[in-house]
Scaffold this motif. Structure first.
Motif, PDB file in Angstrom:
ATOM      1  N   ALA A 182       0.761  -1.122   0.126  1.00 53.50           N
ATOM      2  CA  ALA A 182       0.078   0.717  -0.306  1.00 53.50           C
ATOM      3  C   ALA A 182       0.800   1.444   0.002  1.00 53.50           C
ATOM      4  O   ALA A 182       0.432   2.135  -1.221  1.00 53.50           O
ATOM      5  N   ALA A 183       2.577   1.443   0.822  1.00 51.90           N
ATOM      6  CA  ALA A 183       2.505   2.565   0.819  1.00 51.90           C
ATOM      7  C   ALA A 183       3.564   2.628  -0.628  1.00 51.90           C
ATOM      8  O   ALA A 183       4.235   3.622  -0.482  1.00 51.90           O
ATOM      9  N   GLY A 184       3.472   1.382  -1.579  1.00 52.79           N
ATOM     10  CA  GLY A 184       3.831   1.691  -2.664  1.00 52.79           C
ATOM     11  C   GLY A 184       3.291   2.285  -3.865  1.00 52.79           C
ATOM     12  O   GLY A 184       3.317   2.615  -4.917  1.00 52.79           O
ATOM     13  N   ILE A 185       1.444   2.558  -3.710  1.00 53.91           N
ATOM     14  CA  ILE A 185       1.047   2.335  -4.419  1.00 53.91           C
ATOM     15  C   ILE A 185       0.380   4.826  -4.749  1.00 53.91           C
ATOM     16  O   ILE A 185       0.238   4.865  -3.435  1.00 53.91           O
ATOM     17  N   GLU A 186       0.972   5.176  -5.604  1.00 58.64           N
ATOM     18  CA  GLU A 186       0.549   6.482  -6.011  1.00 58.64           C
ATOM     19  C   GLU A 186      -1.055   6.791  -5.685  1.00 58.64           C
ATOM     20  O   GLU A 186      -1.024   7.568  -5.819  1.00 58.64           O
ATOM     21  N   GLU A 187      -1.934   5.801  -6.965  1.00 58.22           N
ATOM     22  CA  GLU A 187      -3.269   6.538  -7.064  1.00 58.22           C
ATOM     23  C   GLU A 187      -3.962   4.863  -6.951  1.00 58.22           C
ATOM     24  O   GLU A 187      -3.375   3.908  -7.274  1.00 58.22           O
ATOM     25  N   GLU A 188      -4.830   4.767  -6.160  1.00 55.78           N
ATOM     26  CA  GLU A 188      -5.580   4.476  -6.029  1.00 55.78           C
ATOM     27  C   GLU A 188      -6.654   3.799  -7.432  1.00 55.78           C
ATOM     28  O   GLU A 188      -7.004   4.442  -7.472  1.00 55.78           O
ATOM     29  N   ARG A 189      -6.658   2.841  -8.101  1.00 58.39           N
ATOM     30  CA  ARG A 189      -7.647   2.026  -8.720  1.00 58.39           C
ATOM     31  C   ARG A 189      -8.413   1.086  -9.137  1.00 58.39           C
ATOM     32  O   ARG A 189      -7.921   0.049  -9.590  1.00 58.39           O
ATOM     33  N   GLY A 190      -8.465   0.150  -7.608  1.00 60.78           N
ATOM     34  CA  GLY A 190      -9.478  -0.351  -7.100  1.00 60.78           C
ATOM     35  C   GLY A 190      -8.021  -1.816  -6.645  1.00 60.78           C
ATOM     36  O   GLY A 190      -8.886  -2.928  -6.105  1.00 60.78           O
ATOM     37  N   GLY A 264       7.680  -7.514   5.307  1.00 57.47           N
ATOM     38  CA  GLY A 264       6.970  -6.568   5.377  1.00 57.47           C
ATOM     39  C   GLY A 264       7.599  -4.891   5.974  1.00 57.47           C
ATOM     40  O   GLY A 264       6.877  -4.423   5.233  1.00 57.47           O
ATOM     41  N   TRP A 265       7.282  -5.203   7.378  1.00 63.78           N
ATOM     42  CA  TRP A 265       7.792  -4.482   7.483  1.00 63.78           C
ATOM     43  C   TRP A 265       9.552  -3.351   7.519  1.00 63.78           C
ATOM     44  O   TRP A 265       8.978  -2.181   7.293  1.00 63.78           O
ATOM     45  N   VAL A 266      10.601  -4.758   6.725  1.00 69.58           N
ATOM     46  CA  VAL A 266      11.352  -3.751   6.322  1.00 69.58           C
ATOM     47  C   VAL A 266      11.286  -3.050   5.422  1.00 69.58           C
ATOM     48  O   VAL A 266      11.516  -2.184   5.479  1.00 69.58           O
ATOM     49  N   VAL A 267      10.052  -4.040   4.004  1.00 69.39           N
ATOM     50  CA  VAL A 267      10.037  -2.923   2.828  1.00 69.39           C
ATOM     51  C   VAL A 267       9.270  -1.480   3.518  1.00 69.39           C
ATOM     52  O   VAL A 267       9.462  -0.682   2.154  1.00 69.39           O
ATOM     53  N   ALA A 268       8.377  -1.526   4.352  1.00 67.02           N
ATOM     54  CA  ALA A 268       7.105  -0.850   4.712  1.00 67.02           C
ATOM     55  C   ALA A 268       8.471   0.398   4.850  1.00 67.02           C
ATOM     56  O   ALA A 268       7.694   1.165   4.318  1.00 67.02           O
ATOM     57  N   ARG A 269       8.951   0.323   5.720  1.00 70.69           N
ATOM     58  CA  ARG A 269       9.645   1.326   5.964  1.00 70.69           C
ATOM     59  C   ARG A 269      11.051   2.187   4.677  1.00 70.69           C
ATOM     60  O   ARG A 269      10.639   2.956   5.437  1.00 70.69           O
ATOM     61  N   LYS A 270      10.638   1.252   4.251  1.00 71.98           N
ATOM     62  CA  LYS A 270      11.845   1.639   2.629  1.00 71.98           C
ATOM     63  C   LYS A 270      10.669   2.492   1.774  1.00 71.98           C
ATOM     64  O   LYS A 270      11.589   3.497   2.297  1.00 71.98           O
ATOM     65  N   ARG A 271       9.602   1.946   2.152  1.00 71.47           N
ATOM     66  CA  ARG A 271       8.866   3.420   1.112  1.00 71.47           C
ATOM     67  C   ARG A 271       8.666   4.324   1.805  1.00 71.47           C
ATOM     68  O   ARG A 271       8.486   5.233   1.397  1.00 71.47           O
ATOM     69  N   TYR A 272       7.934   4.421   2.993  1.00 70.83           N
ATOM     70  CA  TYR A 272       7.435   5.238   4.233  1.00 70.83           C
ATOM     71  C   TYR A 272       9.128   6.085   4.083  1.00 70.83           C
ATOM     72  O   TYR A 272       8.404   7.305   3.795  1.00 70.83           O
ATOM     73  N   GLY A 274      11.307   6.641   1.629  1.00 71.41           N
ATOM     74  CA  GLY A 274      11.042   7.444   0.315  1.00 71.41           C
ATOM     75  C   GLY A 274       9.951   8.210  -0.405  1.00 71.41           C
ATOM     76  O   GLY A 274      10.529   9.093  -0.381  1.00 71.41           O
ATOM     77  N   ARG A 275       9.238   7.847   0.902  1.00 75.66           N
ATOM     78  CA  ARG A 275       7.986   8.983   0.176  1.00 75.66           C
ATOM     79  C   ARG A 275       7.695   9.718   0.491  1.00 75.66           C
ATOM     80  O   ARG A 275       7.622  10.600   0.964  1.00 75.66           O
ATOM     81  N   LEU A 276       8.166   9.879   2.375  1.00 77.65           N
ATOM     82  CA  LEU A 276       8.504  10.810   3.215  1.00 77.65           C
ATOM     83  C   LEU A 276       9.824  12.073   3.324  1.00 77.65           C
ATOM     84  O   LEU A 276       9.713  12.978   4.273  1.00 77.65           O
ATOM     85  N   GLY A 277      10.303  11.549   2.481  1.00 78.33           N
ATOM     86  CA  GLY A 277      11.426  11.438   2.811  1.00 78.33           C
ATOM     87  C   GLY A 277      13.030  11.894   4.661  1.00 78.33           C
ATOM     88  O   GLY A 277      12.739  12.886   4.018  1.00 78.33           O
ATOM     89  N   LYS A 278      12.464  11.105   5.249  1.00 75.82           N
ATOM     90  CA  LYS A 278      13.251  11.166   6.250  1.00 75.82           C
ATOM     91  C   LYS A 278      13.204  10.038   6.615  1.00 75.82           C
ATOM     92  O   LYS A 278      12.188   9.585   7.043  1.00 75.82           O
TER      93      LYS A 278
END
Length: 278
Positions: A182-190, A264-272, A274-278
């Motif tokens: 979910a953290a890697g989704i830019e646009e929700e299309r179903g 999942g936790w490791v990938v989620a931390r990386k994606r957050y 990347g998107r939040l820049g911190k």
């Protein structure tokens, strides 16, 4: 000085405490936000086990046991067999609810991640706090569900309470990879509807939930092998009614769910990050 006479922390001290306890602070924030739909959580936590266990114990179980004898599957009734699977399924459903749309809302619709991220809290602490809060909800749901299992007489063994803990782990092993997705989704299309239809539903049907996995044809049996629901269900049965299973397989169940959750936790931390820049 505040009206109550209490002195507020200086900005430096407040920032230091936020950096140290940021995960707990964000978990508190999420739990307080859950209070807005708290009655829905309680109603689903109570209503779901009543409906499912009543349907299985009074409805389907009666038919199954009447066709196969007093002991439907081995030396236990059908209700005892299916109850740990329903418990693990409840955890999967909670994880699917909390780690899908709310994650998207935090980045796009409500942008609730950006305020905390602008403070001394890091993106990793936002992830950790979210996971902590959802774990609390999972524990509440599984705990209530287990109590109803006791009321319905679906837990013969004294170690049955461990099945609730296993169900929480099962929920996290499904939810954390979903959180990363979910953290890697830019646009929700179903996408989340597709997850529910083509991931959650097949796992529910083909993970040995209502019948032993080895009774399925090999063409779909592999779904159970890779499903965290099957691993959580099988381990829950081991603790609930002394289900016969090799120790190595029980160990594999635990390791599989832990690895899924950690990945999942490791990938989620990386994606957050990347998107939040911190």
């Amino acid at each position: 000085m505040s009206p109550s006479g209490l002195k507020a922390h200086s900005p430096e001290v407040a920032a230091q405490r936020a950096r140290k306890y940021g995960s707990l602070y964000y978990a508190e924030h999420v739990l307080r936000a859950m209070r807005g739909y708290g009655w829905t959580i309680v109603a689903s936590s109570v209503g779901t086990p009543i409906v499912y266990l009543f349907a299985m114990g009074i409805g389907l179980a009666t038919l199954v046991d009447s066709r196969t004898g007093d002991q439907g599957l081995g030396d236990v009734s059908y209700l005892t067999f299916v109850a740990p699977a329903l418990l693990a399924t409840a955890a999967i459903m909670v994880a699917n609810e909390e780690f899908s749309y709310p994650v998207m809302a935090g980045f796009k619709w409500r942008r609730t991640y950006y305020g905390p991220n602008a403070s001394p809290l890091s993106s990793s602490q936002i992830v950790n706090g979210s996971v902590m809060a959802v774990t609390v909800r999972l524990a509440l749901t599984c705990g209530i569900y287990f109590l109803f299992m006791l009321v319905f007489g679906a837990v013969p063994d004294a170690t049955g309470w461990l099945s609730a803990i296993i169900a929480v782990l099962c929920g996290l092993s499904f939810g954390l990879p979903l959180m990363a997705y979910a953290a890697g989704i830019e646009e929700e299309r179903g996408q989340f509807a597709m997850v529910m239809r083509f991931v959650v539903t097949p796992l529910f049907l083909f993970s040995g939930t209502f019948f032993p996995l080895d009774s399925l044809p090999m063409v779909v049996r592999w779904i159970g092998w890779i499903s965290p629901l099957w691993h959580g269900t099988e381990l829950g049965r081991v603790f609930s009614y002394d289900y016969a299973e090799p120790v190595w397989l029980s160990t594999l169940h635990v390791l599989y769910m832990v690895v899924l959750a950690l990945a999942g936790w490791v990938v989620a931390r990386k994606r957050y990050a990347g998107r939040l820049g911190k």
